[in-house]
Every structure is written in C-alpha cells, then in structure tokens.
Design a protein around this motif. Structure first.
Motif, mmCIF file in Angstrom:
data_model
loop_
_atom_site.group_PDB
_atom_site.id
_atom_site.type_symbol
_atom_site.label_atom_id
_atom_site.label_comp_id
_atom_site.label_asym_id
_atom_site.label_seq_id
_atom_site.Cartn_x
_atom_site.Cartn_y
_atom_site.Cartn_z
ATOM 1 N N ASP A 144 0.834 -1.195 0.000
ATOM 2 C CA ASP A 144 0.000 0.000 0.000
ATOM 3 C C ASP A 144 0.873 1.251 0.000
ATOM 4 N N ASN A 145 0.439 2.229 -0.813
ATOM 5 C CA ASN A 145 1.172 3.488 -0.912
ATOM 6 C C ASN A 145 0.786 4.402 0.243
ATOM 7 N N PRO A 146 1.722 4.690 1.129
ATOM 8 C CA PRO A 146 1.370 5.571 2.259
ATOM 9 C C PRO A 146 1.082 7.002 1.817
ATOM 10 N N LEU A 147 1.487 7.390 0.599
ATOM 11 C CA LEU A 147 1.271 8.761 0.126
ATOM 12 C C LEU A 147 0.097 8.863 -0.849
ATOM 13 N N TYR A 148 -0.681 7.773 -0.962
ATOM 14 C CA TYR A 148 -1.796 7.763 -1.909
ATOM 15 C C TYR A 148 -2.826 8.835 -1.553
ATOM 16 N N GLN A 149 -3.242 9.625 -2.564
ATOM 17 C CA GLN A 149 -4.178 10.741 -2.349
ATOM 18 C C GLN A 149 -5.490 10.558 -3.116
ATOM 19 N N GLY A 150 -5.600 9.463 -3.874
ATOM 20 C CA GLY A 150 -6.817 9.231 -4.642
ATOM 21 C C GLY A 150 -6.719 9.828 -6.035
ATOM 22 N N ILE A 151 -7.780 9.581 -6.839
ATOM 23 C CA ILE A 151 -7.819 10.106 -8.202
ATOM 24 C C ILE A 151 -8.168 11.593 -8.152
ATOM 25 N N TRP A 152 -7.331 12.361 -8.803
ATOM 26 C CA TRP A 152 -7.557 13.808 -8.760
ATOM 27 C C TRP A 152 -8.715 14.205 -9.674
ATOM 28 N N ALA A 153 -9.490 15.169 -9.230
ATOM 29 C CA ALA A 153 -10.572 15.744 -10.024
ATOM 30 C C ALA A 153 -10.636 17.231 -9.732
#
Length: 629
Positions: free
Chosen positions: A380-389
């Motif tokens: 798992d990516n600890p810096l994951y921010q989700g899909i940008w919109a």
C-alpha cells in the motif's frame, strides 16, 4: 381366391379406383370453374385503385396526400441552396422528386412523393397551414414511408422547421433551424429512428439538440419493401411515444430520457483548476525493502534442450524432404522448345513421414530453473491521495425548465432534407395535428388498407403465379375455398378408409373371420395327422380351379356356388366349433352344388362327425337362393 387375393382386398381396390376417378373429376371441374370465373373477373393482374384518405374534421395544421403534380407544385418548394462543407459536385440539392404510385405496393393510383435518384441530396419544404404553438394537449406528426428498393445508406426523416420571419423555403438546407427532427435513418449497421428536439437555454439563448434514447425494435422496415407508418406523439405532460405501424416501440420523458438532459447540472468542473505536480494517484507501490534472492537467475532461458532425447533409429540425415513424383508423366502435348525442359512435380518424401529425415534436432522442453525477471512485491502506498478531479463551481448557465414541451419553438414548416444512396423512397399521407383521433383516422383509411393489400399480395407472390391465381379467385368468391378444401382433404380421408388396417380380431369372432375371408388355417388333427407337415401342393390351387374361377367371374351365380363349394371343402378336418358354425351358415348340398351333384366324400364325412342337433338346423331354402353370411 386361387390367386391368393381375398375378396375384401379386391373390393377395396375397386373402391379406391372409383374414388380416385371421382377426385380427378373434381379437380378438373375446379380448374374449369376457376378459369371461367377468372376470365369473367379479369383481376389477377390488375391492382385495385386506391382511395386516399380525406382531411379529418379536426384541429389539423398540415395535411398532404400528394394527389397530383399540380398540388405538389403549389404547396411544396424545392430548395435552391447548396450544402455547406460538401464538394461542389455533390453540394447541390439536385435529387429528382416525382409524384407517382409505388411500384411494389398493392394499389394503383396511390400517388406519393418519391425520391427517384440515388447518391443525391434532396431538399423540399412546405409551410404549415398555420404555425403550431405548443400549448395544446398533444402534438402529433405522422407519415408513411416505403423503401421500394431497400435502403443501404440514407434517411427518410422529416424536419419540422422553426417558425421565423427569415424562413425561406427555397433556401432550406442542413443548417436551417428546426424544432423537431423525426423518422428512420440508416447507414451500414447503424439503424435508427430519430427523435431530436432543439431546446433553447433561457440563460444563454443558445439552442442545444436533445437526442431521445435509442429505439429498441426490429428495423426490418428498411428492407421488406412495404409501406410503414411512423408516428410521434408528444403530450403536454412531457411524455412522448414513438409508434411504428400503429405499435408503440419507444416511450419516455422529455426530462429524463434525452442526452444531454434538458436541465444542465447545478455545478460544473472548474476549468481553471489544475492537478498539483506532487499529487500521487498510485494506490500500490513496490516494496522498497524487498531484496532479490541470491539464487534468482534472471538470465535463465524459458526453454532448454531435452537432455534425454535420442535420435530415432532409421533417421535419414541425408534424406531429402521432397522427392520427384514417381507416378508423374510428361504430358503428350509438352513442347520442350516452347515450354522448356519438363520436370516432374515434387511430393513429400514418404520416408520422412514414417521416421524423419534431414538434420535431427532434439526437442525443447520447459526450463525448470526459469523464474523470469525479478520484481519487488507491491504494498500500500502511504502517500496515496486518490484520483484527482477538479473542484466544482456553480454552473453559471444553470436553469430549471420543468415543462420543456411548452418551451419548444413554434413550428412553421415541414421539410425533407435528406441524403440517400438508394432510390425510389416513397412518402405519403403527412398529417400534423393536435388530436390523436385525427391521426388514427388517416392511418385507418390510408396505411391500413395498404398494409392488408401488400400482405395479401406478398403471400400470393410467395405461393407462385399458379397458386396466386387460385388465391385471387377464391378471395373474390369465398365459397371456392370449400371446394379447394374438399379436393385436398378427401384423398387423404379415402386413403385412410381404404388402407388403414382394421382392429385385431378377438378370439370369439376368429371363426367368423376365417369363414368370411377364407384365410388359410391349420387343419384339425382328427385323424392324428399334422397339418403343418402337409406338402405345399395341398394349399396351392390346381389348374382346374383357376379355370373354374375364370368361368365364375363371367357367371355371378356360378361364382357363388364355387365359393360355397370351396369354403366347404377347404377345411375337411376343422375344429368342432368351426364346423358347427359352418354347418349352421352353409346352405344344403343342393343349393351349393346343384340338384344332381353330390357333395364330396370328405365334406359328408366331416358333416357327419359334427352334425348339429335338430334345434340348430335351419330350414332348407329354395334352390338358387343366396346364402346368408
């Protein structure tokens, strides 16, 4: 009976022959009668004239049946404009229009508007009798189409042009503003029935096309060469219906079933918002702490040579893969001067097919040590921010129109602005009205009779010209159908009556059946003999019997006497019950054999052994009387 054929089968054969003759006579009479009536009617090759529907007494804004060229010329205007964005040679609306009856229809004198040429642009338009304002309970537009040559690519839709002071029919082209576009369209495998309306935004003042959801129905009307009815109904409650041949094929809401929707969203994406450069959209990443194992060989091949493989015995290392065909021969007409030196054709070497030849190579097998390129497992990516919109902002063009029916632009004219790769597309019986009953009455008087006539005509054509002739005459005189049925059904009934086997005989009537049919049976063994061991000659008629039978055929009375004699002498040693029944039913010797003849000795002996009681004896009949059965 000496020939082995029972009388009952002979009778049935004579009956069948008689009935077959009767059937032939009926068929001949039927053909003669049909010919006479056909000549009298003289309608087999003529189409009946069509009576076009009259204008309904209702709220009608446009009505057209194309009765004549004069009426068409006085109402319709063909466009003189050119199509924008098209090459000069195809930019003109130069397709040829004609007022004529369909070539494939069921009626004559059924005039309609026909597109006569293929691969052309068409444009013609007519003004409504008065503009249609969307303040009525219904808006109904209806017309007929017949693709007489089928349709490969093109349209047969109509455009209802928006009312405007600048509207000029001679300038109609693809960009002329319209309110509603409706009708069939096809190109390749893309088959559609359009319903598009242009909606004006109260905020921006721009018109946007709204497309109804796709119509899910059989599109066979493009190829069946029949007249079809297309109707669009839009109600004041914003519900619409699309009907083909008076059947609803699609329905929905102006507010919910169009793309894009009538009402825009309240919020839209901020066009000025941009994704940050450090935004991480990766949900999984390689584990940075993972290490490749020491025994992991990334260079190991996927396939290796099989170390256990051995060259087969008899393998021909020097054997050719192909050899000359030993059976081939030089053609007799081969000329080496013109054709060159003749060479035999080659064929696969049979020795190679059995064992193999050429350089032998061991086969390849999967490498058990192969692992491929190593890669670290994911985590798992600890810096994951989700899909940008982009962020949402209020829509500056937002509005809510809860009654788009009443917002539609007033209609001022009807137009056919089309392109087609097929010719002879036929239009007829246009009507624009605010009453459903008016459209239904035009459909009943116009499309309804055409549908019935074309259906009957197609059915007759499928039967062939000969059967079409019979069908036409029978349709004019329905009582002929009864005669046809009798001619077709009676042979089967007679065959069933003459040929179907009767039910199996029961034990109680076995003796009666044998006496009636003279069926050969086993003789009773009263003297200890066995009838099964009798020679075959005892069951075969002699030449004298055959001669006697020939005489009996000429003399009916003699035939009866011979039958009686044969019946009494054929079973001299029958069972007691059978003999008793025969004694009761047979006439006296004087009746069956004549006054001066004596019965055979065997018959007298059998009769003496099984003589019935006095109560069973019947009174003697007069000589020559027919015996009872």
């Amino acid at each position: 009976r000496s020939s082995g054929t029972p009388l009952r089968y002979r009778a049935r054969g004579r009956t069948a022959v008689t009935w077959c003759g009767t059937m032939r006579l009926l068929v001949v009479l039927c053909l003669i009668a049909s010919t006479v009536w056909a000549d009298e009617a003289d309608t087999t090759s003529k189409k009946p004239p069509f009576a076009p529907p009259s204008r309904p007494k209702a709220d009608v804004y446009f009505f057209e049946t194309f009765n004549s060229d004069e009426e068409y010329g006085s109402k319709w205007v063909e466009s003189e404009a050119t199509k924008d964005g098209a090459d000069a040679d195809i930019a003109k609306y130069d397709g040829e229009w004609a007022i004529e009856s369909p070539s494939v229809g069921g009626f004559s004198e059924d005039n309609g508007l026909v597109m006569k040429t293929a691969a052309k642009h068409y444009a013609t338009a007519a003004m409504l009798e008065e503009p249609f304002v969307f303040n009525k309970d219904y808006f109904v537009v209806q017309y007929e189409v017949n693709f007489q040559e089928g349709l490969s690519c093109g349209g047969a839709y109509i455009k209802l042009l928006s009312d405007s002071s600048s509207l000029k029919l001679e300038n109609v082209q693809e960009k002329t503003p319209y309110t509603i576009m409706f009708g069939p369209d096809k190109c390749g495998n893309a088959n559609k029935i359009h319903f598009i309306f242009r909606h004006k935004s109260p905020v921006t003042g721009k018109y946007v096309e709204k497309h109804a959801k796709a119509v899910d129905t059989d599109m066979g009307f493009f190829d069946d060469k029949r007249t079809h009815l297309f109707r669009l109904v839009v109600k004041a409650d914003n519900i619409y219906q699309i009907l083909v041949d008076d059947q609803i094929v699609s329905s929905g809401s102006l507010l919910a079933d169009f793309t894009p929707p009538v009402n825009p969203p309240k919020e839209i994406d901020d066009p000025d918002d941009e994704k940050p450069s450090d935004w991480d959209e990766r949900e999984k990443i390689p584990d940075p702490s993972a290490v490749k194992p020491d025994d992991w060989d990334e260079d190991a091949p996927m396939k290796i040579i099989d170390p256990n493989a051995v060259k087969p015995e008899g393998w021909l290392d020097d054997g050719p893969e192909y050899i000359n065909d030993p059976d081939a021969k030089q053609p007799d007409d081969w000329d080496e001067e013109e054709d060159g030196e003749w060479e035999a054709p080659t064929i696969p070497n049979p020795a190679c097919e059995e064992i193999g030849c050429g350089e032998w190579k061991p086969p390849m097998i999967a490498n058990p040590a192969y692992k491929g390129k190593w890669s670290a497992p994911l985590m798992d990516n600890p810096l994951y921010q989700g899909i940008w919109a982009p962020r949402k902002i209020p829509n500056p063009d937002f509005f809510e129109d809860q009654d788009p029916y009443k917002s539609m632009t007033t209609i001022g004219a009807i137009a056919l602005e089309l392109w087609t790769m097929s010719k002879d597309i036929y239009f007829d019986n246009f009507i624009i009205t605010s009453e459903l009953t008016a459209a239904s009455s035009v459909a009943d008087l116009g499309w309804g009779p055409k549908m019935v006539q074309e259906r009957d005509s197609d059915a007759s054509n499928n039967l062939g010209p000969f059967l079409e002739w019979f069908v036409t005459i029978a349709n004019e005189r329905p009582y002929l159908w009864l005669l046809y049925i009798l001619v077709l059904v009676m042979p089967f009934v007679l065959c069933a009556a003459c040929c179907v086997k009767s039910k199996p005989a029961t034990p109680t009537d076995d003796a009666a059946r044998r006496k009636k049919t003279d069926e050969p049976t086993k003789d009773d063994t009263t003297d200890g003999g066995d009838s099964e061991n009798k020679p075959l000659e005892s069951f075969v008629a002699s030449a004298e019997d055959e001669e006697e039978e020939t005489k009996n055929k000429e003399d009916p009375q003699t035939q009866e006497e011979t039958e009686s004699k044969s019946a009494s002498s054929s079973r001299p040693e029958s069972r007691q019950s059978t003999a008793k029944e025969e004694k009761q039913s047979e006439p006296s010797g004087e009746e069956s054999m004549g006054e001066d003849e004596e019965p055979p000795a065997e018959t007298e002996q059998a009769a003496g052994e099984h003589e019935p009681s006095s109560s069973d004896k019947k009174p003697r009949k007069r000589k020559g009387a027919r015996r009872e059965t």
